[in-house]
Design a protein around this motif. Sequence first.
Motif, mmCIF file in Angstrom:
data_model
loop_
_atom_site.group_PDB
_atom_site.id
_atom_site.type_symbol
_atom_site.label_atom_id
_atom_site.label_comp_id
_atom_site.label_asym_id
_atom_site.label_seq_id
_atom_site.Cartn_x
_atom_site.Cartn_y
_atom_site.Cartn_z
ATOM 1 N N ASN A 31 9.577 10.675 3.689
ATOM 2 C CA ASN A 31 9.564 9.222 3.548
ATOM 3 C C ASN A 31 9.580 8.864 2.074
ATOM 4 O OD1 ASN A 31 8.882 8.159 6.418
ATOM 5 N ND2 ASN A 31 7.387 9.798 6.080
ATOM 6 N N PRO A 32 10.077 7.652 1.707
ATOM 7 C CA PRO A 32 10.034 7.246 0.304
ATOM 8 C C PRO A 32 8.633 7.295 -0.292
ATOM 9 C CG PRO A 32 11.487 5.791 1.515
ATOM 10 C CD PRO A 32 10.827 6.682 2.534
ATOM 11 N N MET A 33 7.608 7.013 0.533
ATOM 12 C CA MET A 33 6.245 7.022 0.007
ATOM 13 C C MET A 33 5.832 8.399 -0.506
ATOM 14 S SD MET A 33 3.780 6.900 3.389
ATOM 15 C CE MET A 33 2.316 7.502 2.528
ATOM 16 N N ASP A 34 6.435 9.470 0.024
ATOM 17 C CA ASP A 34 6.033 10.817 -0.376
ATOM 18 C C ASP A 34 6.261 11.035 -1.861
ATOM 19 O OD1 ASP A 34 5.417 11.441 2.293
ATOM 20 O OD2 ASP A 34 7.475 12.055 2.702
ATOM 21 N N TRP A 35 7.474 10.769 -2.329
ATOM 22 C CA TRP A 35 7.752 10.985 -3.751
ATOM 23 C C TRP A 35 7.237 9.833 -4.609
ATOM 24 C CZ3 TRP A 35 10.819 7.076 -5.452
ATOM 25 C CH2 TRP A 35 11.698 6.472 -4.545
ATOM 26 N N PHE A 36 7.113 8.641 -4.033
ATOM 27 C CA PHE A 36 6.546 7.527 -4.800
ATOM 28 C C PHE A 36 5.084 7.807 -5.145
ATOM 29 C CE2 PHE A 36 4.144 3.490 -4.735
ATOM 30 C CZ PHE A 36 4.732 2.868 -5.822
ATOM 31 N N ILE A 62 5.093 7.625 9.993
ATOM 32 C CA ILE A 62 5.046 6.605 8.948
ATOM 33 C C ILE A 62 6.078 5.514 9.190
ATOM 34 C CG2 ILE A 62 5.380 6.146 6.498
ATOM 35 C CD1 ILE A 62 2.720 7.492 7.234
ATOM 36 N N ALA A 63 7.344 5.894 9.385
ATOM 37 C CA ALA A 63 8.387 4.880 9.563
ATOM 38 C C ALA A 63 8.183 4.101 10.858
ATOM 39 C CB ALA A 63 9.762 5.537 9.554
ATOM 40 N N GLY A 64 7.819 4.796 11.931
ATOM 41 C CA GLY A 64 7.622 4.115 13.209
ATOM 42 C C GLY A 64 6.458 3.144 13.181
ATOM 43 N N SER A 65 5.326 3.568 12.618
ATOM 44 C CA SER A 65 4.161 2.681 12.582
ATOM 45 C C SER A 65 4.394 1.515 11.624
ATOM 46 C CB SER A 65 2.899 3.454 12.194
ATOM 47 O OG SER A 65 3.039 4.068 10.936
ATOM 48 N N THR A 66 5.122 1.739 10.526
ATOM 49 C CA THR A 66 5.419 0.660 9.592
ATOM 50 C C THR A 66 6.317 -0.383 10.238
ATOM 51 O OG1 THR A 66 5.205 2.164 7.710
ATOM 52 C CG2 THR A 66 6.381 0.100 7.327
ATOM 53 N N ALA A 67 7.364 0.076 10.929
ATOM 54 C CA ALA A 67 8.261 -0.854 11.618
ATOM 55 C C ALA A 67 7.506 -1.641 12.688
ATOM 56 C CB ALA A 67 9.426 -0.094 12.239
ATOM 57 N N ALA A 68 6.660 -0.954 13.445
ATOM 58 C CA ALA A 68 5.904 -1.630 14.508
ATOM 59 C C ALA A 68 4.972 -2.687 13.930
ATOM 60 C CB ALA A 68 5.118 -0.601 15.315
ATOM 61 N N ALA A 69 4.307 -2.368 12.822
ATOM 62 C CA ALA A 69 3.395 -3.330 12.203
ATOM 63 C C ALA A 69 4.137 -4.554 11.697
ATOM 64 C CB ALA A 69 2.638 -2.660 11.060
ATOM 65 N N ALA A 70 5.309 -4.332 11.101
ATOM 66 C CA ALA A 70 6.086 -5.456 10.582
ATOM 67 C C ALA A 70 6.574 -6.358 11.710
ATOM 68 C CB ALA A 70 7.264 -4.933 9.773
ATOM 69 N N ILE A 125 7.596 -4.834 3.291
ATOM 70 C CA ILE A 125 6.835 -3.579 3.343
ATOM 71 C C ILE A 125 6.775 -2.899 1.983
ATOM 72 C CG2 ILE A 125 7.462 -3.210 5.770
ATOM 73 C CD1 ILE A 125 9.221 -0.818 4.698
ATOM 74 N N ALA A 126 7.671 -3.258 1.065
ATOM 75 C CA ALA A 126 7.752 -2.555 -0.217
ATOM 76 C C ALA A 126 7.646 -3.490 -1.413
ATOM 77 C CB ALA A 126 9.057 -1.773 -0.293
#
Length: 322
Positions: free
Chosen positions: A52-57, A143-151, A253-254
């Motif tokens: 996920n982008p958050m990993d390297w960020f 990460i991506a699934g829970s983020t999309a669901a929350a949004a 989200i970002a």
Amino acid sequence: MQQHDDTLRDGTSRAVLLDAFGGPEVLALKEVPEPRAGDGQIRVRVSAAGLNPMDWFMTSDAETAARFGLGLPCGFGTDYAGVVDQVGDGVSGYAVGDRVFGAALSRAVADHVVLDANGDITTGVAHPTPDGVDDRTAATLAIAGSTAAAALDVLRLGPDDTVLIGGAGGGVGVFAVQLARIAGARVIGTGSPSSAEHLRGLGAEPVAYGAGLADRVRGLGAGTVTAALDLYGTDTVHIARELGVPDDRVCTIAGQVDGVPAATGANAAPDALTEIARLVATDRLRVPVAAVYPVEEIRAAVELQAARHVRGKVVIDLHPGS
């Protein structure tokens, strides 16, 4: 960089570690003491890890890492899938041999992860992997699934909605577009001209991002855009305002914009990932896997993922087929 599983000494395993914060060049696959499950914990033999982008960020510099509670030496990656191979005392609900997926903050790209049986993303969390969902796919969900669901919980979409999703072709967009369509909404997704077919395949009507986006959205005959989701920064927020979308039906989200709600995976409903996994298992939601790399090629995988042009998810293989 090569560190094959069959060359390890007894009592050791492999993990991708950083001795300094920075880009892909600081990632190294190392031999480490094999972790053990303690009281109240389980250990998972990792089959695959999703990037996920958050990993390297999170690991790009010391200041950012500190915001996430990370110090050196540091692991890498958060999404994983695999098989429970140790269960500590006092644990119920898990057994050796159970297939699971979930999140372990910045330590998932490893042969083993140890998780608190009743943990969260920081201490590690595991969900049952349903039959019909392979480990590579399961490793992309947390990460991506829970983020999309929350949004989408913020937006409260229904059949009367038309939603504009900025950055619709990326890792979170894969989930957001399809979940919005399942909710009955019409979806307009921004992306590069070359991503149009990918977006159509997810169920979105593609529109090129950049100058003049609002006019192109109007040119689709979209009528009234009632909601918007910005998955990349804040540009889509400003377009949504230009299109007359009220701030309380816009979500980021970002990026952060005063008056506009923001969502993270931590805000997702407790059963969000269970439902997403069920949708995958029943073929109602699909996860395009753009590329699969062996763990020995972690640097190349992160370089591809960090370029932000991947259509779908990037997965690291640790023990494929196990």
